[in-house]
Design a protein around this motif. Structure first.
Motif, mmCIF file in Angstrom:
data_model
loop_
_atom_site.group_PDB
_atom_site.id
_atom_site.type_symbol
_atom_site.label_atom_id
_atom_site.label_comp_id
_atom_site.label_asym_id
_atom_site.label_seq_id
_atom_site.Cartn_x
_atom_site.Cartn_y
_atom_site.Cartn_z
ATOM 1 N N TYR A 558 0.754 -1.097 -0.094
ATOM 2 C CA TYR A 558 0.152 0.112 -0.138
ATOM 3 C C TYR A 558 0.784 1.185 -0.038
ATOM 4 C CZ TYR A 558 -3.834 -3.116 1.896
ATOM 5 O OH TYR A 558 -4.705 -4.072 2.033
ATOM 6 N N ILE A 559 0.409 2.130 -0.810
ATOM 7 C CA ILE A 559 1.163 3.447 -0.766
ATOM 8 C C ILE A 559 0.168 4.288 -0.199
ATOM 9 C CG2 ILE A 559 1.866 5.383 -2.038
ATOM 10 C CD1 ILE A 559 2.470 3.458 -4.633
ATOM 11 N N VAL A 560 0.463 4.494 1.109
ATOM 12 C CA VAL A 560 -0.572 5.195 2.260
ATOM 13 C C VAL A 560 -0.718 6.614 2.002
ATOM 14 C CG1 VAL A 560 -0.911 5.284 4.633
ATOM 15 C CG2 VAL A 560 -0.327 3.305 3.748
ATOM 16 N N ASP A 561 0.317 7.291 1.907
ATOM 17 C CA ASP A 561 0.452 8.664 2.060
ATOM 18 C C ASP A 561 1.486 9.237 1.320
ATOM 19 O OD1 ASP A 561 -0.658 11.259 3.673
ATOM 20 O OD2 ASP A 561 1.709 11.211 3.494
ATOM 21 N N VAL A 562 1.190 10.302 0.489
ATOM 22 C CA VAL A 562 2.411 10.983 -0.153
ATOM 23 C C VAL A 562 2.314 12.521 0.094
ATOM 24 C CG1 VAL A 562 2.635 9.423 -2.103
ATOM 25 C CG2 VAL A 562 0.971 11.437 -2.226
ATOM 26 N N LYS A 563 3.575 13.134 -0.112
ATOM 27 C CA LYS A 563 3.529 14.574 0.247
ATOM 28 C C LYS A 563 4.174 15.254 -1.274
ATOM 29 C CE LYS A 563 5.391 18.209 3.272
ATOM 30 N NZ LYS A 563 6.196 18.386 4.620
ATOM 31 N N LYS A 564 3.543 16.257 -1.796
ATOM 32 C CA LYS A 564 3.869 16.743 -3.028
ATOM 33 C C LYS A 564 4.718 18.104 -2.898
ATOM 34 C CE LYS A 564 -0.454 14.963 -4.781
ATOM 35 N NZ LYS A 564 -1.761 15.282 -5.531
ATOM 36 N N ASP A 565 5.312 18.362 -3.766
ATOM 37 C CA ASP A 565 6.025 19.430 -3.972
ATOM 38 C C ASP A 565 5.182 20.729 -4.298
ATOM 39 O OD1 ASP A 565 7.657 21.604 -5.619
ATOM 40 O OD2 ASP A 565 9.023 20.613 -4.529
ATOM 41 N N ALA A 566 4.893 21.667 -3.438
ATOM 42 C CA ALA A 566 3.955 22.651 -3.524
ATOM 43 C C ALA A 566 4.182 23.390 -5.015
ATOM 44 C CB ALA A 566 4.435 23.748 -2.660
ATOM 45 N N GLU A 567 5.263 23.400 -5.453
ATOM 46 C CA GLU A 567 5.440 24.021 -6.825
ATOM 47 C C GLU A 567 5.203 23.156 -8.149
ATOM 48 O OE1 GLU A 567 9.291 26.285 -7.131
ATOM 49 O OE2 GLU A 567 8.416 27.480 -5.358
ATOM 50 N N THR A 568 5.985 22.112 -8.061
ATOM 51 C CA THR A 568 5.986 21.294 -9.128
ATOM 52 C C THR A 568 4.740 20.004 -9.294
ATOM 53 O OG1 THR A 568 7.478 19.495 -8.242
ATOM 54 C CG2 THR A 568 8.352 21.371 -9.397
ATOM 55 N N GLY A 569 4.386 19.688 -7.935
ATOM 56 C CA GLY A 569 3.456 18.496 -7.942
ATOM 57 C C GLY A 569 3.931 17.330 -7.900
ATOM 58 N N GLU A 570 5.255 17.170 -7.839
ATOM 59 C CA GLU A 570 5.869 16.096 -7.892
ATOM 60 C C GLU A 570 6.188 15.372 -6.318
ATOM 61 O OE1 GLU A 570 7.258 14.247 -10.466
ATOM 62 O OE2 GLU A 570 6.533 16.052 -11.557
ATOM 63 N N TYR A 571 6.012 14.129 -6.267
ATOM 64 C CA TYR A 571 6.029 13.496 -4.889
ATOM 65 C C TYR A 571 7.413 13.448 -4.415
ATOM 66 C CZ TYR A 571 1.571 11.396 -7.022
ATOM 67 O OH TYR A 571 0.465 11.285 -7.564
ATOM 68 N N LYS A 572 7.419 13.872 -3.086
ATOM 69 C CA LYS A 572 8.864 14.129 -2.554
ATOM 70 C C LYS A 572 8.659 13.210 -1.307
ATOM 71 C CE LYS A 572 8.070 18.501 -0.025
ATOM 72 N NZ LYS A 572 8.705 19.846 0.243
ATOM 73 N N GLU A 573 7.956 13.094 -0.682
ATOM 74 C CA GLU A 573 7.831 11.995 0.472
ATOM 75 C C GLU A 573 6.512 10.759 0.292
ATOM 76 O OE1 GLU A 573 7.527 13.815 4.199
ATOM 77 O OE2 GLU A 573 9.212 15.349 3.599
ATOM 78 N N ALA A 574 6.950 9.874 0.860
ATOM 79 C CA ALA A 574 5.969 8.896 0.796
ATOM 80 C C ALA A 574 5.947 7.678 2.145
ATOM 81 C CB ALA A 574 6.070 7.979 -0.558
ATOM 82 N N ILE A 575 4.981 7.256 2.164
ATOM 83 C CA ILE A 575 4.865 6.122 3.485
ATOM 84 C C ILE A 575 4.147 4.832 2.752
ATOM 85 C CG2 ILE A 575 3.855 5.212 5.598
ATOM 86 C CD1 ILE A 575 3.558 8.286 6.257
#
Length: 670
Positions: A558-575
């Protein structure tokens, strides 16, 4: 004059050849005294002597030489008088002729070729290995006759074989076999004992059981020597010795089958056997082998006996509750998967593989640190001379004493079970070795795995798996398929071209500097190694669920949670959260905190814990105390270069790792 007995028809002309020998009264007395001192019987010593002497002849070349580096196991046929184990009315009261006499197999070894002659050349200075073999023969015999089970079963088996299984035909086929030549044993020993202590035939008028003993003198007639033998021409032992003590002299008959053992070889065997008995009768055993007399007699044996009796049970008892809980969960899983046994065994084998891997790694790391921390001159800029000398001493001690071997093996086994038990008890690293099935959280058992919807966070709305690809740095984990001893862990995730599968290039270095302070930079994988995880993307699953396969099982990632870059929308953290459940029992859970950045601050990691708690993952191991933080070297640190790394490169170890990596990746993609 030596008499020969013709072999049975069809046995290629095999016949018995005999040699007679006798120990003097002085040597016989010394041998008996030495056997008593060593806690064995003369029969035990004869069995050991038969195996040791056989080692001088089996494998001997035509020019009489043996390769002392070759090891063999020996099966010795030890004759037994089973009549003493029968009860009335079938006991040995000389009133019946019954099938009571029998034998048992003694397993001896491994012995190096030429072990007997090695004892001769030692002039009796170190005979502990001989006496250990004799004591082992005694233990095997006592186990066989314990509670009369062995003797009774042996007679029953023999009776069944004769009446049901056509044993005579089996013996005939064995005797005719070109491969076996009728030889089922390396050697055989029959020891009647002291002639004058044998029960005589019951005389008329005597009460049942009231028997005289045999006499060597009858009126004017005196028995000076008495020898006996049974034929092994048809089938039996390669080398056979029959013993009888008369007038305080141990008489020996050597009667193998010729031409398997020619008469001149039998003569050499008889001489070597007698010489060995004279050596052990006169020699001094070095107390407990490698102890070199520094320890009291039997000290190592006593220690090994204590180890066998207490260490392994103590290892279990120290975590008895955890083992009991584990076995209960395994039983539940097996019962619930009665209709799908393959699923049960796949899950259990998955657990066993990693449960075993962790404790095996610990002594490797310890030995490595001892190696690189040993002072003194270093050979080839690689290995300290003192370390090599220490290894020679340890290996010599293990080779010289079976008791030390047994002690070391039992101690290692106890340490293994204690380590695994600590993992089940949650005392051996909650991040990497929390092994319990359906383990607890805050005193409550948490059963099974959650559904994806139970842990999925709003950040996963409109999740794009394409953007999730690429390199991730792992910063924390709760996962016993990983090892806390590694560092610089990364995951490089790629989808297959058709989008139906995915590959995770899992890269590690190890051991970490904190795990092996003296040897971490000498490891063959100090500059990195890769292994690949494979899975599939099931269109029936919601976005954010990957199916992961490995070691015979498949489970959801399971990819439970992601954190996105505020400017690019790219995923920069994941659980990530993996969970394997079978039969209502959670076998494994894995949690990974990952970032695109090779470094993360304590504050950033605390925030990830907060998000994991919000997702309801703390009961499954996402709390700070249940996760291991991955050690990292600076991202710009140069590759390690030292004499050990150059050695690994010179022998092509790095090329082999690369080849294996490519092979695994290609195999997984296909």
């Amino acid at each position: 004059e030596t008499k020969v007995e013709e072999g049975a028809p069809g046995c290629a002309g095999r016949k018995s050849v005999v040699q007679f020998r006798a120990l003097s009264t002085e040597v016989t007395s010394k041998l008996l005294e030495k056997c008593r001192k060593e806690g064995v019987t003369v029969s035990n010593a004869l069995g050991a002597a038969a195996a040791y002497t056989a080692s001088d002849f089996i494998g001997r070349t035509d020019d009489g030489k043996v390769d002392g580096s070759t090891e063999r196991n020996y099966k010795v046929l030890q004759s037994l008088d089973m009549r003493r184990y029968e009860s009335s009315p079938f006991g040995d009261d000389a009133s019946t002729v019954g099938c009571h006499a029998g034998s048992m197999d003694l397993m001896v070894g491994p012995l190096n070729d030429g072990s007997g002659s090695s004892l001769h050349s030692s002039s009796g200075s170190n005979l502990e290995s001989f006496w250990e073999t004799a004591r082992d023969g005694k233990d095997q015999t006592l186990d066989f006759v314990k509670d009369n089970e062995g003797p009774q079963e042996a007679v029953r088996v023999f009776d069944a074989a004769m009446s049901i299984s056509d044993m005579n035909n089996l013996v005939h086929l064995t005797a005719m076999s070109e491969a076996s030549q009728g030889r089922a044993y390396s050697a055989g020993v029959t020891n009647v004992g002291v002639y004058e202590r044998q029960g005589a035939v019951k005389r008329e008028g005597k009460e049942s059981g009231d028997r005289d003993t045999l006499k060597t003198k009858h009126g004017k007639y005196q028995i000076d020597d008495l020898y006996f033998a049974t034929s092994h021409a048809r089938t039996g032992c390669l080398y056979q010795v029959s013993a009888l003590t008369v007038n305080d002299k141990l008489g020996l008959t050597f009667h193998p089958a010729s031409p398997l053992v020619p008469e001149d070889i039998n003569e050499d065997f008889a001489n070597a056997f007698v010489e060995l008995l004279e050596t052990v009768a006169d020699g001094d055993s070095s107390s407990d082998g490698a102890a070199g007399g520094l320890l009291p007699k039997g000290a190592v044996k006593q220690a090994s006996d204590v180890a066998v009796a207490s260490l392994v049970p103590a290892a279990f008892l120290s975590h008895a509750g955890a083992w009991s809980e584990f076995l209960s969960n395994v039983s539940t899983m097996k019962s619930n998967l009665a209709s799908a046994p393959d699923d049960f065994w796949a899950a259990l084998n998955f657990w066993i593989f990693f449960a075993v891997g962790h404790p095996i790694l610990q002594p490797v790391l310890w030995i490595s640190d001892v190696l690189h921390g040993t002072p003194g001159p270093v050979i080839g800029d690689l290995v300290p001379a003192l370390f090599l000398a220490g290894n020679v001493l340890v290996i010599g001690a293990l080779a010289a004493s079976k008791e030390i071997q047994k002690f070391a093996n039992v101690a290692a086994l106890a340490a293994f079970f204690a380590y695994v038990g600590a993992g089940l008890d949650g005392q051996a690293g909650l991040g990497d070795f929390n092994l319990q099935l359906n383990d607890q959280y805050k005193g409550q058992i948490v059963r099974g795995c959650p559904t994806y919807d139970q842990v999925r966070q709003p950040s996963m709305d409109n999740f794009d798996l394409e953007k999730y690809q690429g390199k991730w740095y792992e910063h924390k984990f709760h996962d016993w398929t990983q090892f806390k001893e590694v560092y610089d862990t990364t995951l490089d995730i790629k989808l297959t071209e058709d989008g139906k599968g995915w590959v995770d290039d899992f890269a590690v270095k190890g051991p970490a500097p904190a795990a092996a302070k003296l040897s971490w930079d000498k490891s063959p994988v100090a500059n990195g190694a890769h292994y690949f995880l494979f899975g599939r993307v099931d269109p029936a699953d919601p976005p954010g669920v990957l199916r992961e396969s490995g070691f015979g099982v498949e489970f959801p990632n399971y990819i439970v949670d992601v954190k996105k870059d505020a400017e690019t929308g790219e995923y920069k953290e994941a659980i990530q959260f993996q969970c394997l459940e079978r039969g209502g029992v959670r076998v494994f859970e894995g949690i990974n905190f990952m970032s695109r950045n090779p470094t993360m601050s304590d504050g950033e990691l605390e925030e990830m814990h907060w998000r994991a708690e919000k997702a309801g993952m703390y009961p499954y191991g996402a709390g700070p105390e249940q996760m291991h933080r991955v050690e990292r070297r600076p991202a710009d640190a140069p590759p390690l270069d030292n004499s050990w790394q150059r050695m690994w490169h010179a022998i092509g170890f790095d090329a082999l790792l690369e080849l294996l990596t490519e092979s695994i990746e290609d195999g997984g993609r296909s």
